[in-house]
Design a protein around this motif. Sequence first.
Motif, PDB file in Angstrom:
ATOM      1  N   ASP A  57       0.859  -1.179   0.000  1.00 31.66           N
ATOM      2  CA  ASP A  57       0.000   0.000   0.000  1.00 31.66           C
ATOM      3  C   ASP A  57       0.901   1.236   0.000  1.00 31.66           C
ATOM      4  OD1 ASP A  57      -2.211   1.615   0.117  1.00 31.66           O
ATOM      5  OD2 ASP A  57      -2.647   1.239   2.223  1.00 31.66           O
ATOM      6  N   LEU A  58       0.362   2.390  -0.394  1.00 30.09           N
ATOM      7  CA  LEU A  58       1.176   3.603  -0.422  1.00 30.09           C
ATOM      8  C   LEU A  58       1.083   4.417   0.864  1.00 30.09           C
ATOM      9  CD1 LEU A  58       0.639   5.018  -4.032  1.00 30.09           C
ATOM     10  CD2 LEU A  58       2.642   3.821  -3.126  1.00 30.09           C
ATOM     11  N   ARG A  59      -0.122   4.565   1.402  1.00 27.73           N
ATOM     12  CA  ARG A  59      -0.313   5.427   2.568  1.00 27.73           C
ATOM     13  C   ARG A  59      -0.115   4.622   3.840  1.00 27.73           C
ATOM     14  NH1 ARG A  59      -2.608  10.067   0.097  1.00 27.73           N
ATOM     15  NH2 ARG A  59      -1.496  10.029  -1.890  1.00 27.73           N
ATOM     16  N   LEU A  60       1.147   4.515   4.215  1.00 26.82           N
ATOM     17  CA  LEU A  60       1.544   3.682   5.356  1.00 26.82           C
ATOM     18  C   LEU A  60       2.060   4.556   6.493  1.00 26.82           C
ATOM     19  CD1 LEU A  60       3.600   1.091   3.281  1.00 26.82           C
ATOM     20  CD2 LEU A  60       1.397   0.635   4.388  1.00 26.82           C
ATOM     21  N   PRO A  61       2.060   4.035   7.709  1.00 26.96           N
ATOM     22  CA  PRO A  61       2.723   4.761   8.794  1.00 26.96           C
ATOM     23  C   PRO A  61       4.234   4.729   8.592  1.00 26.96           C
ATOM     24  CG  PRO A  61       1.961   2.606   9.540  1.00 26.96           C
ATOM     25  CD  PRO A  61       1.405   2.790   8.164  1.00 26.96           C
ATOM     26  N   GLY A  62       4.904   5.805   8.930  1.00 27.01           N
ATOM     27  CA  GLY A  62       6.352   5.859   8.741  1.00 27.01           C
ATOM     28  C   GLY A  62       6.694   6.128   7.285  1.00 27.01           C
ATOM     29  N   VAL A  63       7.576   5.327   6.729  1.00 26.66           N
ATOM     30  CA  VAL A  63       7.969   5.469   5.321  1.00 26.66           C
ATOM     31  C   VAL A  63       6.766   5.151   4.443  1.00 26.66           C
ATOM     32  CG1 VAL A  63       9.555   4.714   3.527  1.00 26.66           C
ATOM     33  CG2 VAL A  63      10.315   4.767   5.906  1.00 26.66           C
ATOM     34  N   ARG A  64       6.468   6.041   3.487  1.00 27.51           N
ATOM     35  CA  ARG A  64       5.249   5.862   2.709  1.00 27.51           C
ATOM     36  C   ARG A  64       5.449   6.343   1.274  1.00 27.51           C
ATOM     37  NH1 ARG A  64       1.051  10.254   5.114  1.00 27.51           N
ATOM     38  NH2 ARG A  64      -0.326   8.899   3.919  1.00 27.51           N
ATOM     39  N   ASP A  65       4.422   6.113   0.451  1.00 27.94           N
ATOM     40  CA  ASP A  65       4.393   6.574  -0.933  1.00 27.94           C
ATOM     41  C   ASP A  65       5.622   6.051  -1.707  1.00 27.94           C
ATOM     42  OD1 ASP A  65       1.947   7.901  -0.462  1.00 27.94           O
ATOM     43  OD2 ASP A  65       3.015   9.620   0.355  1.00 27.94           O
ATOM     44  N   SER A  66       6.166   6.871  -2.598  1.00 30.65           N
ATOM     45  CA  SER A  66       7.279   6.411  -3.432  1.00 30.65           C
ATOM     46  C   SER A  66       8.499   6.013  -2.602  1.00 30.65           C
ATOM     47  CB  SER A  66       7.667   7.498  -4.435  1.00 30.65           C
ATOM     48  OG  SER A  66       6.619   7.743  -5.342  1.00 30.65           O
ATOM     49  N   ALA A  84      -5.592   2.539  -2.721  1.00 33.08           N
ATOM     50  CA  ALA A  84      -6.821   3.279  -2.983  1.00 33.08           C
ATOM     51  C   ALA A  84      -6.517   4.610  -3.656  1.00 33.08           C
ATOM     52  CB  ALA A  84      -7.567   3.524  -1.666  1.00 33.08           C
ATOM     53  N   TYR A  85      -5.267   5.042  -3.563  1.00 36.51           N
ATOM     54  CA  TYR A  85      -4.846   6.293  -4.194  1.00 36.51           C
ATOM     55  C   TYR A  85      -4.166   5.939  -5.500  1.00 36.51           C
ATOM     56  CZ  TYR A  85      -5.801   8.080   0.446  1.00 36.51           C
ATOM     57  OH  TYR A  85      -6.414   8.399   1.630  1.00 36.51           O
ATOM     58  N   SER A  89      -0.143  10.948 -10.469  1.00 38.43           N
ATOM     59  CA  SER A  89       1.076  11.230  -9.709  1.00 38.43           C
ATOM     60  C   SER A  89       1.483  10.034  -8.851  1.00 38.43           C
ATOM     61  CB  SER A  89       0.890  12.471  -8.833  1.00 38.43           C
ATOM     62  OG  SER A  89      -0.151  12.284  -7.893  1.00 38.43           O
ATOM     63  N   GLU A  90       0.495   9.374  -8.229  1.00 38.92           N
ATOM     64  CA  GLU A  90       0.814   8.196  -7.408  1.00 38.92           C
ATOM     65  C   GLU A  90       1.332   7.050  -8.277  1.00 38.92           C
ATOM     66  OE1 GLU A  90      -2.060  10.573  -5.038  1.00 38.92           O
ATOM     67  OE2 GLU A  90      -2.155   9.780  -7.088  1.00 38.92           O
ATOM     68  N   VAL A  91       0.664   6.811  -9.399  1.00 40.12           N
ATOM     69  CA  VAL A  91       1.035   5.691 -10.265  1.00 40.12           C
ATOM     70  C   VAL A  91       2.421   5.902 -10.869  1.00 40.12           C
ATOM     71  CG1 VAL A  91       0.466   4.463 -12.391  1.00 40.12           C
ATOM     72  CG2 VAL A  91      -1.358   5.072 -10.787  1.00 40.12           C
ATOM     73  N   LEU A  92       2.632   7.051 -11.499  1.00 40.59           N
ATOM     74  CA  LEU A  92       3.919   7.301 -12.154  1.00 40.59           C
ATOM     75  C   LEU A  92       5.041   7.428 -11.129  1.00 40.59           C
ATOM     76  CD1 LEU A  92       2.786   9.771 -14.950  1.00 40.59           C
ATOM     77  CD2 LEU A  92       3.272   7.329 -15.160  1.00 40.59           C
ATOM     78  N   GLY A  93       4.734   7.999  -9.964  1.00 41.35           N
ATOM     79  CA  GLY A  93       5.748   8.100  -8.918  1.00 41.35           C
ATOM     80  C   GLY A  93       6.177   6.735  -8.408  1.00 41.35           C
ATOM     81  N   ALA A  94       5.206   5.831  -8.208  1.00 35.77           N
ATOM     82  CA  ALA A  94       5.536   4.483  -7.734  1.00 35.77           C
ATOM     83  C   ALA A  94       6.343   3.712  -8.770  1.00 35.77           C
ATOM     84  CB  ALA A  94       4.247   3.730  -7.396  1.00 35.77           C
ATOM     85  N   MET A  95       5.970   3.838 -10.053  1.00 41.30           N
ATOM     86  CA  MET A  95       6.711   3.131 -11.099  1.00 41.30           C
ATOM     87  C   MET A  95       8.120   3.693 -11.239  1.00 41.30           C
ATOM     88  SD  MET A  95       4.641   0.766 -12.041  1.00 41.30           S
ATOM     89  CE  MET A  95       5.357   0.119 -13.561  1.00 41.30           C
ATOM     90  N   ALA A  96       8.246   5.007 -11.115  1.00 41.71           N
ATOM     91  CA  ALA A  96       9.573   5.619 -11.176  1.00 41.71           C
ATOM     92  C   ALA A  96      10.444   5.171 -10.006  1.00 41.71           C
ATOM     93  CB  ALA A  96       9.461   7.139 -11.192  1.00 41.71           C
ATOM     94  N   ALA A  97       9.810   4.858  -8.878  1.00 43.38           N
ATOM     95  CA  ALA A  97      10.549   4.409  -7.692  1.00 43.38           C
ATOM     96  C   ALA A  97      10.935   2.933  -7.775  1.00 43.38           C
ATOM     97  CB  ALA A  97       9.718   4.647  -6.440  1.00 43.38           C
TER      98      ALA A  97
END
Length: 215
Positions: A57-66, A84-85, A89-97
């Motif tokens: 998931d992206l929205r996690l406690p602590g380290v999150r998102d990309s 759920a997000y 920006s979330e999709v391309l950011g995650a793929m770039a990461a």
Amino acid sequence: MTDKGIIVGVIEDHPLYRSALAQLLEATPGITLDALADSVTQFAARRTHADSVVILDLRLPGVRDSAAVMEVVAMGHKVLVVSAYAGPSEVLGAMAAGARGFLSKDVDGDEILRAVHLIGAGESYVSPMLASFMLNAARQAGPMIELSGREREVLSLVASGERDQDIAAQLAISIRTVRSYLDRIRDKTGQRRRSELTRYAIEKGVLAIPARQSA
């Protein structure tokens, strides 16, 4: 993939969704469930395999998102984001990461399993949503700097999350040659970090989009 089939971990802070994923994975032949965690830190402490597929998931406690994607990829795992997000920006950011695929939480279990199997086999999983965002980003990004065919291959594999040694094995060249190509790509594009090269590949449509299997 191991003699236990595909090893899959889950990082999800919503207890009900985490439990549902665990039940789905445990009920599927050829998949062995590894660590269940509600944060990247907890997953790092609980994991028992270094090369599993991790549903994140992206929205996690602590380290999150990309940043969460990058940290789990750096541990040696292949990441499938299920969130759920799911905006551009979330999709391309995650793929770039370094994520190998991205799904929204409204998909059914069969699509999650299809993505897990493809990623476990070393491929990327590009849903219609992700393909649309990637194509739109490519259209908006302007012309691509000219790269040779082999440079495009190397860039595509970098964008798919492959390590230098994996790229060398796939292309039957030395790691030194791979790094030489990467130096040329960096000089041509002006992108230095691996995450920047991945974003560039996504924006320019270089990331290979595997054929989607029928249900």
